[in-house]
Design an enzyme around this catalytic site. Structure first.
Site, PDB file in Angstrom:
ATOM      1  N   THR A 204      46.593  41.128  37.882  1.00 34.33           N
ATOM      2  CA  THR A 204      48.153  41.332  36.512  1.00 34.33           C
ATOM      3  C   THR A 204      48.513  42.711  36.102  1.00 34.33           C
ATOM      4  O   THR A 204      48.290  43.547  36.272  1.00 34.33           O
ATOM      5  CB  THR A 204      47.214  40.927  35.295  1.00 34.33           C
ATOM      6  OG1 THR A 204      46.978  39.709  35.047  1.00 34.33           O
ATOM      7  CG2 THR A 204      47.468  41.073  34.045  1.00 34.33           C
ATOM      8  N   VAL A 233      44.466  28.609  30.120  1.00 33.14           N
ATOM      9  CA  VAL A 233      45.376  30.182  29.433  1.00 33.14           C
ATOM     10  C   VAL A 233      43.921  30.955  29.708  1.00 33.14           C
ATOM     11  O   VAL A 233      42.884  31.112  29.033  1.00 33.14           O
ATOM     12  CB  VAL A 233      45.505  29.859  28.257  1.00 33.14           C
ATOM     13  CG1 VAL A 233      46.117  31.480  27.836  1.00 33.14           C
ATOM     14  CG2 VAL A 233      46.576  29.233  28.490  1.00 33.14           C
ATOM     15  N   THR A 255      42.973  43.440  32.603  1.00 28.63           N
ATOM     16  CA  THR A 255      42.659  42.537  33.290  1.00 28.63           C
ATOM     17  C   THR A 255      41.660  42.259  34.202  1.00 28.63           C
ATOM     18  O   THR A 255      40.589  43.405  34.297  1.00 28.63           O
ATOM     19  CB  THR A 255      43.880  43.954  34.880  1.00 28.63           C
ATOM     20  OG1 THR A 255      43.571  42.736  35.803  1.00 28.63           O
ATOM     21  CG2 THR A 255      43.218  45.110  34.908  1.00 28.63           C
TER      22      THR A 255
HETATM   23  N1  ASP Z   1      42.972  38.299  33.152  1.00 26.37           N
HETATM   24  C1  ASP Z   1      44.105  37.522  34.047  1.00 26.37           C
HETATM   25  C2  ASP Z   1      43.574  36.068  33.765  1.00 26.37           C
HETATM   26  O1  ASP Z   1      42.176  36.079  33.535  1.00 26.37           O
HETATM   27  C3  ASP Z   1      43.912  37.627  35.442  1.00 26.37           C
HETATM   28  C4  ASP Z   1      44.187  39.190  35.623  1.00 26.37           C
HETATM   29  O2  ASP Z   1      44.192  40.302  35.222  1.00 26.37           O
HETATM   30  O3  ASP Z   1      44.959  39.356  36.716  1.00 26.37           O
HETATM   31  O4  ASP Z   1      44.471  35.524  33.569  1.00 26.37           O
END
Ligand code: ASP
Length: 338
Positions: A204, A233, A255
């Site tokens: 992310t 989501v 993230t």
């Molecule tokens: N936090 C993001 C999610 O759970 C994933 C990520 O940080 O890569 O959708």
């Protein structure tokens, strides 16, 4: 006497002007099992260049007196357009073999916020989030409705195939082969229960900034988790979970394993610890990332900047793609723990 007054005035002027100069931006490209031993020099170079480009895009805006909202949007757009990150062009695949994107943006000056979730045809979801914030009465729009809104707002619409990348497609096949039912975090630690994804090289993206006027902003964009199902989501578009900004406290982009970040309202809690408990940015961010999130079984990291321009970038994973640029133009990019 006049000379003393003049010196006092000059000193005050310098201090005030100095304070106004404290603008800075921090970005991340995801946290996870990012190990030096698994990285090739070419990949490291490509990530560094992409992060640098994103920082430069935001810095150019901040330097000429632009707003932190403009800066974080510009930086996130650069990363969304890069296939290296799990956002926009590089988004991971759902269990159905689609790319469903989430994004949010928040303006710390007004506490206004915008978000989109589960969108499949908007080239830059962060820009759609901004349109929701500025051109609608709502905070979050999802799926077809969000796409319709983006079309009407004149944003760039692409065919869903735009988001196809060979590497991500193979990651989905690998994930399904390992466990077809598990929803898998793009950058999860494989030793964690329920996390079986072995492709940890992406993540992310997010940006936080403080502009010359002292206004804070945060933005986050993601493809979510490989093999995600049922319209899942994550935390990125949930205001207060993965994204938050308040001029009185700090701006944050997270993230990590989204479900944990939602359950702990990570971004807002960091802000609350500063506002109501008087914690420093570092102490507040560490409390969540080093204690609360891992205690619940989650992992990840965050980037944050506070109203004084202090920066924190804690993570409890092996690495986190991250970078900072300060008012002197100094760029720092780091990937691993040390
Ligand atoms: N936090 C993001 C999610 O759970 C994933 C990520 O940080 O890569 O959708």
């Amino acid at each position: 006497m006049n000379r003393i007054l003049l010196s006092a005035f000059l000193l005050l002027f310098t201090v005030t002007a100095g304070a106004q100069q404290r603008y800075a931006m921090v970005i991340h490209g995801g946290a996870g099992t990012i190990l030096r031993s698994q990285m090739t020099p070419e990949k490291e170079k490509a990530y560094t260049a992409a992060l640098q480009k994103a920082l430069q895009a935001g810095y150019a805006i901040l330097k000429k007196g632009g707003s932190s909202v403009d800066a974080v949007e510009a930086a996130v757009r650069v990363m969304e357009d890069s296939p290296l990150f799990n956002a926009g062009k590089g988004a991971v695949f759902t269990a159905d073999g689609k790319n469903e994107l989430d994004a949010a943006i928040m303006d710390g000056r007004t506490l206004s916020a915008g978000a989109v979730a589960g969108v499949t045809v908007i080239r830059n979801p962060v820009t759609a989030a901004r349109a929701v914030m500025e051109r609608s009465k709502h905070v979050m729009l999802i799926g077809k409705g969000a796409e319709q809104f983006a079309k009407e707002a004149g944003l760039e619409i692409v065919d869903p195939s735009y988001f196809y990348t060979e590497e991500r497609w193979r990651a989905l096949q690998r994930a399904k082969a390992l466990d077809s039912t598990a929803t898998q975090l793009d950058h999860a630690d494989t030793t964690k229960k329920g996390a079986v994804n072995r492709d940890h090289k992406f993540g992310t993206v997010g940006a936080v900034a403080r502009d010359k006027q002292g206004n804070l902003a945060a933005a986050t964009s993601t493809g979510g988790m490989t093999n995600k199902k049922f319209g899942r989501v994550g935390d990125a578009p949930v205001i207060g979970a993965g994204t938050y900004a308040n001029n009185e406290t700090c701006a944050i982009s997270c993230t990590g394993w989204g479900e944990y970040f939602i359950r702990l309202s990570v971004a807002k809690t960091v802000s609350d610890l500063i506002e109501y408990k008087g914690l420093t940015l570092k102490a507040a961010a560490d409390e969540l990332i080093m204690k609360k999130v891992p205690a619940l079984g989650g992992d990840g990291g965050l980037i944050a900047i506070d109203k004084e321009g202090n920066i924190a970038m804690p993570f409890n994973t092996a690495g986190m793609y991250r970078g900072t640029v300060t008012e002197d133009g100094k760029v720092e990019i780091r990937i691993y723990k040390d």
